[in-house]
Scaffold this active site. Structure first.
Site, PDB file in Angstrom:
ATOM      1  N   ASP A 416       0.826  -1.211   0.000  1.00 38.31           N
ATOM      2  CA  ASP A 416       0.000   0.000   0.000  1.00 38.31           C
ATOM      3  C   ASP A 416       0.861   1.263   0.000  1.00 38.31           C
ATOM      4  O   ASP A 416       1.951   1.293   0.577  1.00 38.31           O
ATOM      5  CB  ASP A 416      -0.887  -0.028   1.256  1.00 38.31           C
ATOM      6  CG  ASP A 416      -2.000   0.988   1.202  1.00 38.31           C
ATOM      7  OD1 ASP A 416      -2.433   1.340   0.093  1.00 38.31           O
ATOM      8  OD2 ASP A 416      -2.456   1.416   2.285  1.00 38.31           O
ATOM      9  N   HIS A 417       0.372   2.312  -0.629  1.00 39.73           N
ATOM     10  CA  HIS A 417       0.978   3.654  -0.597  1.00 39.73           C
ATOM     11  C   HIS A 417       2.484   3.652  -0.869  1.00 39.73           C
ATOM     12  O   HIS A 417       3.287   4.129  -0.059  1.00 39.73           O
ATOM     13  CB  HIS A 417       0.686   4.330   0.749  1.00 39.73           C
ATOM     14  CG  HIS A 417      -0.712   4.863   0.833  1.00 39.73           C
ATOM     15  ND1 HIS A 417      -1.159   5.926   0.088  1.00 39.73           N
ATOM     16  CD2 HIS A 417      -1.780   4.444   1.567  1.00 39.73           C
ATOM     17  CE1 HIS A 417      -2.430   6.152   0.354  1.00 39.73           C
ATOM     18  NE2 HIS A 417      -2.836   5.264   1.248  1.00 39.73           N
ATOM     19  N   ASP A 438       1.833   5.388  -5.272  1.00 39.76           N
ATOM     20  CA  ASP A 438       1.261   6.622  -4.723  1.00 39.76           C
ATOM     21  C   ASP A 438       2.104   7.829  -5.127  1.00 39.76           C
ATOM     22  O   ASP A 438       3.080   8.189  -4.479  1.00 39.76           O
ATOM     23  CB  ASP A 438       1.182   6.520  -3.200  1.00 39.76           C
ATOM     24  CG  ASP A 438       0.441   7.716  -2.588  1.00 39.76           C
ATOM     25  OD1 ASP A 438       0.029   8.615  -3.359  1.00 39.76           O
ATOM     26  OD2 ASP A 438       0.281   7.742  -1.354  1.00 39.76           O
ATOM     27  N   GLU A 468      -3.269   6.406  -7.167  1.00 35.93           N
ATOM     28  CA  GLU A 468      -4.174   7.409  -6.607  1.00 35.93           C
ATOM     29  C   GLU A 468      -4.078   8.693  -7.408  1.00 35.93           C
ATOM     30  O   GLU A 468      -2.986   9.134  -7.757  1.00 35.93           O
ATOM     31  CB  GLU A 468      -3.804   7.677  -5.142  1.00 35.93           C
ATOM     32  CG  GLU A 468      -4.792   8.604  -4.424  1.00 35.93           C
ATOM     33  CD  GLU A 468      -4.545   8.648  -2.927  1.00 35.93           C
ATOM     34  OE1 GLU A 468      -5.153   7.829  -2.224  1.00 35.93           O
ATOM     35  OE2 GLU A 468      -3.732   9.479  -2.473  1.00 35.93           O
ATOM     36  N   HIS A 514      -8.072   9.639   5.397  1.00 34.61           N
ATOM     37  CA  HIS A 514      -7.377   8.632   6.197  1.00 34.61           C
ATOM     38  C   HIS A 514      -7.607   8.935   7.672  1.00 34.61           C
ATOM     39  O   HIS A 514      -7.550  10.100   8.089  1.00 34.61           O
ATOM     40  CB  HIS A 514      -5.868   8.661   5.904  1.00 34.61           C
ATOM     41  CG  HIS A 514      -5.506   8.052   4.583  1.00 34.61           C
ATOM     42  ND1 HIS A 514      -4.649   8.651   3.693  1.00 34.61           N
ATOM     43  CD2 HIS A 514      -5.905   6.883   3.993  1.00 34.61           C
ATOM     44  CE1 HIS A 514      -4.507   7.883   2.632  1.00 34.61           C
ATOM     45  NE2 HIS A 514      -5.264   6.816   2.782  1.00 34.61           N
ATOM     46  N   HIS A 546     -10.089   4.579  -0.370  1.00 35.89           N
ATOM     47  CA  HIS A 546      -9.351   4.529   0.888  1.00 35.89           C
ATOM     48  C   HIS A 546     -10.174   5.231   1.963  1.00 35.89           C
ATOM     49  O   HIS A 546     -11.101   5.992   1.661  1.00 35.89           O
ATOM     50  CB  HIS A 546      -7.997   5.243   0.729  1.00 35.89           C
ATOM     51  CG  HIS A 546      -7.035   4.513  -0.147  1.00 35.89           C
ATOM     52  ND1 HIS A 546      -5.672   4.582   0.028  1.00 35.89           N
ATOM     53  CD2 HIS A 546      -7.226   3.686  -1.208  1.00 35.89           C
ATOM     54  CE1 HIS A 546      -5.065   3.844  -0.887  1.00 35.89           C
ATOM     55  NE2 HIS A 546      -5.999   3.313  -1.656  1.00 35.89           N
ATOM     56  N   GLY A 547      -9.806   5.002   3.217  1.00 34.78           N
ATOM     57  CA  GLY A 547     -10.489   5.690   4.312  1.00 34.78           C
ATOM     58  C   GLY A 547     -11.879   5.155   4.580  1.00 34.78           C
ATOM     59  O   GLY A 547     -12.821   5.924   4.818  1.00 34.78           O
TER      60      GLY A 547
END
Length: 616
Positions: A416-417, A438, A468, A514, A546-547
């Site tokens: 991730d990210h 990202d 993203e 987030h 996300h989030g």
């Protein structure tokens, strides 16, 4: 019975009867059966290739060659079913009739004529190979069956392959199997000398040794080959050889009966072996013929009364297939590789649900996600953030991959990210199934260049790429984006971004954050999500949000209806872990168990919310 029908034509086994002589195909040649390895069998051998002479030989002169009738290929092809019926009806009661055939059409013509004769009241005892059965009852050919065709769920147990056949063809096939599947196959050789010529005590010790190893290998997920030693041991007479065969067969029955681990499938090689194992070892009284595992190799599912109801049972004749045939079947039935992240998202798209991607930091977190997924029968994604990777390193990723491979539901592992190129390049070599590139902190042009570069490398490794566009505010694992830095995803930019980077999934910014949402609650731009859905549908790209922690249930369901197929979840799972640590426990093991259960409850609830429960 009015007559005996002898019809050994078997296309898949390379068996043809022409001018009353039975042939066995060997590569490009047809060899008279009496000259082949099969004719030299110690108990069931023969010398005649001419089937009329073979009948006389096998009946020890009870039925003479000139008393045997024949149906020629010429009659089948020129005169058809009516002529077959007329000939069958004219046979003297109790006589024997040979059927010549060199194609399945020959077999169909004979079957049609035989049906006409039966309708006139005639009854026949048929001694045939499988091709006659297919023709007589009208089975249409279909391609070989693989595990997915049966709708079987992912099963981590090993398969059990039992080889008792002694013909040289089988030995060549076993040698090929052992060489081609050396890495994945566990081999247990049964000493024929020990089980047929030694004392009862030594025989029992050999059987117990094989059972113990077989159980251990199957439980550990290894395909297991139980094979009799290849040195042929025969008696001084056919009767003595038959007694040795019986002892070998009964030992294999005892071995399979005592292996109590349920295999993923069972393959029995050899006619006597497959018959005895099914009826005596597995206690099957019925089975459903599903089709073929390979041409000429029937595939059954065992009946409910058997020791392993529903287990696929592959009946592999000793005389079928080339040298690679056994290895081909075992490879086709190898434990299926786990799903890719792309498959998870495509399945979610087809059925209109979303898959949860849950951030994990340690063993308890990994086990919590797997346990919840298995309990809910849901796919899931284990997600590793750069900050947790820095703490856990390669062992954390290895633990995720091992857990995914052992799970009985589809689990993938996602990085991730990936905001740092150096870290991302390292992640590409760690075994992740997918990565998120990202570049949201960069300008559009820089983000496109960065994402395109990583995307081409990841796709070369078969990995899904998520990226993203726009930027989320909030804090995740020590990385903070202030509100004034956040920005929504722009539709026009999104189209350019997708076209130029070739990504598979787009994480969008529509007001999601987030971490925790403000006291006033989330304010998502669903109108923007709807537009992004139309774009990504056109481009074949999955939508990611996300989030997801803290979003009201109704809002989550609206997002799923508008095409979101992956939700990232971190804060709620992490908070449940931290809360569990506040409970007094006496032992570290209890602390771990408590944390796992706390996280599992949150993860399971999310799976039900996302609609993925029951979709594994």
């Amino acid at each position: 019975m009015d007559a005996w029908i002898i019809c050994p034509f078997f296309l898949q086994g390379g068996r043809y009867t022409i001018d009353d002589i039975h042939y066995v195909a060997d590569s490009e040649r047809l060899i008279p059966a009496g000259e082949t390895e099969f004719a030299k069998d110690a108990a069931f051998g023969y010398t005649s290739s001419n089937l009329k002479q073979w009948v006389e030989e096998k009946t020890k002169g009870g039925i003479l060659e000139n008393q045997v009738s024949t149906i020629s290929i010429s009659l089948l092809r020129k005169e058809g079913p009516d002529a077959v019926c007329q000939l069958l009806c004219s046979l003297e009661k109790g006589s024997v009739c040979i059927v010549n055939a060199a194609s399945e059409r020959d077999m169909n013509v004979f079957a049609a004529g035989m049906i006409q004769a039966e309708l006139q009241g005639k009854r026949f005892l048929c001694r045939t190979a499988a091709s006659f059965v297919s023709a007589r009852i009208g089975i249409k050919p279909k391609p070989p069956i693989r595990p997915n065709d049966l709708g079987l769920k992912r099963n981590l147990a090993g398969g059990l392959i039992v080889v008792g056949s002694y013909v040289p063809k089988t030995t060549k096939q076993v040698d090929k199997l052992r060489s081609q599947c050396a890495q994945s196959l566990r081999v247990i050789e049964v000493s024929v000398e020990m089980i047929s010529l030694k004392s009862t005590e030594e025989r029992d010790q050999e059987i117990s040794r094989i059972v113990e190893l077989g159980n251990a290998y199957i439980q550990s997920g290894r395909d297991t080959l139980v094979v009799t030693s290849r040195q042929l041991i025969t008696g001084k007479t056919p009767e003595e050889s038959l007694e040795i065969n019986y002892k070998v067969s009964s030992a294999l029955v005892e071995i399979v009966r005592r292996i109590d681990s349920r295999p993923r499938y069972i393959l029995a090689k050899g006619g006597i072996t497959s018959s005895d194992l099914a009826t005596k070892a597995l206690e099957a009284r019925r089975a459903k013929v599903m089709g073929q595992a390979l041409a000429g190799v029937p595939l059954w599912q065992l009946g409910p009364e058997s020791r392993h109801p529903g287990v696929p049972y592959i009946v592999f004749p000793g005389n079928v297939g080339d040298n690679s045939a056994l290895a081909e079947v075992v490879q086709n039935w190898a434990c299926p590789s786990r799903s890719s992240t792309k498959e998870l998202l495509l399945n979610a798209e087809k059925s209109g649900y979303a898959v949860g991607a849950f951030n994990v930091y340690n063993l308890e977190g990994i086990e919590a996600v797997i346990a919840a997924a298995e309990a809910e029968e849901s796919p899931a994604i284990l997600q590793v953030h750069p900050s947790s990777l820095k703490q856990g390193g390669v062992p954390l990723v290895a633990c995720c991959i091992a857990a995914a491979e052992r799970a009985n539901v589809p689990i993938t592992v996602h990085y991730d990210h990936g905001a740092d190129k150096h870290d991302l390049l390292g992640a590409l070599e760690m075994g992740f199934d997918s990565v998120m590139v990202d570049g949201s902190h960069l300008t559009l042009e820089e983000n496109i260049l960065y994402t395109k570069n990583i995307s081409s490398l990841a796709h070369a490794e078969g990995m899904l790429v998520e990226a993203e566009l726009g930027r989320l505010s909030g804090t995740e694992d020590g990385l903070t984006v202030e509100e004034y830095e956040a920005r929504f995803t722009d539709i026009a930019q999104a189209e350019q971004f997708i076209d130029e980077t070739g990504i598979d999934a787009l994480a969008v910014c529509i007001g999601n954050v987030h971490g925790k949402y403000p006291p006033s609650g989330p304010n998502l731009r669903l109108d923007l999500l709807k537009e992004l859905r139309a774009l990504t549908m056109k481009k074949g790209v999955s939508l990611v949000l996300h989030g997801a922690s803290g979003l009201p249930h109704e809002l989550v369901k609206e997002c799923i209806d508008l095409g979101v197929r992956k939700f990232n979840v971190n804060t709620e799972v992490r908070n449940s872990y931290l809360q569990s640590l506040k409970k007094p426990e006496k032992d570290l093991v209890q602390v771990m168990a408590s944390a796992k259960e706390a996280m599992k409850a949150v993860v399971a609830e999310k799976m039900r919310l996302f609609g993925s429960a029951g979709k594994a």
